[in-house]
Design a protein around this motif. Sequence first.
Motif: not given
Length: 325
Positions: A144, A156, A152, A154, A125, A207
């Motif tokens: 951040i 996490k 999948h 990323l 990924v 974010s």
Amino acid sequence: MHVLGPGFYVEMDIETDELVYWLKVATVGVIGVVTIQTAYKLYANLRHEKGRSRWKEFLAAIGFIPPLIPTALSSGPLSIPLDSKHPLNHNVARFRFLLPQPDQVLGLRPGQHISIAATVGGKRVVRMYSPVSGNEARGYFDLIIKRYEGEHALSKHIHAMKEGDKLECDGPRGHIVYKGRGTFVIGRSKKREKRTFHHLTAIAGGSGITPLLQILKSSLEDYSDCCSLHLVFANSSDKDVFLREELDALAETHSTRFRLTYTVSKAGDGWRGCVGRPDSSVVFKLIPRPSDDHVVMICGPNPMVKSVVNGLKEMGHQERNVLVF
Ligand SMILES: Cc1cc2nc3c(=O)[nH]c(=O)nc-3n(C[C@H](O)[C@H](O)[C@H](O)COP(=O)(O)OP(=O)(O)OC[C@H]3O[C@@H](n4cnc5c(N)ncnc54)[C@H](O)[C@@H]3O)c2cc1C
């Protein structure tokens, strides 16, 4: 004159002076060709070393400009170990990654980002991230990251990493660079365009604040940069707001030219910010009028970006004055 050939004499009608003259011409010609060839090889090498310009390195090496700070990304993809993690709310954390050398900086310009890659659930990924630390950070950089669920995902995977675990990182990437004093370089290679504005509005969803924060900080840290700045930071609820301390401190220190608006879709008791999605009329009323001197920068989830862009168009903002990260 007699000239010695291979095994015999040749009689030629050339004066010594004339021969010396032609020998000089030939020598200068050979030296000229070799010099041009060497200069071209040097030029090609400086220009095309892994697609990155090395002119500055060359000028610094010959003492023409001050020594350069070593940039980690100039030598290709990096393997970056996690140094530390600090939670900022229930699903957002600040991660510090180490660079290969302690004196290196990452080497991004404001507005640019990096790609991060890992194998997650058996699949490779790759995702983009905008560091919140700048080139003042030596030996490390900070990201951040908001955690999303998914087999999948990323984000996490990064949230579950332990100190010392590694990721792959490459860059710089991105087609918008803030050069300072309101000037942006926008677009890729031949289609690149330089634009200057005096009013900068940033609309960030969750974010999506990261690339916009880089630009705002770079403007505020430069005392010769006089642009007026307005950040609208949108989140789902007051519990989702992060970086509050840092943003409030910036707004207080630079109150003459930096305005900060928090907006949430669902407000809890005691919320003192704005209530409304970033595409609502409540928020649009706070944004300065459309003009060629006013740029609106947007970063966040795709549906948010689409509806904010549509709303701005209806208000009369020209497409060329709206930058989507
Ligand atoms: C230029 C750029 C810079 C970025 N910088 C940052 C950054 O600094 N920090 C950061 O946290 N992210 C940043 N992102 C977003 C990041 O690249 C990933 O898209 C994000 O981390 C989700 O990836 P994932 O693999 O974890 O989830 P995915 O597997 O891609 O998605 C998992 C689930 O989450 C949902 N989802 C994914 N992204 C979003 C979103 N933005 N909003 C709402 N739902 C979403 C998906 O629909 C899916 O259901 C940036 C993106 C770009 C293009």
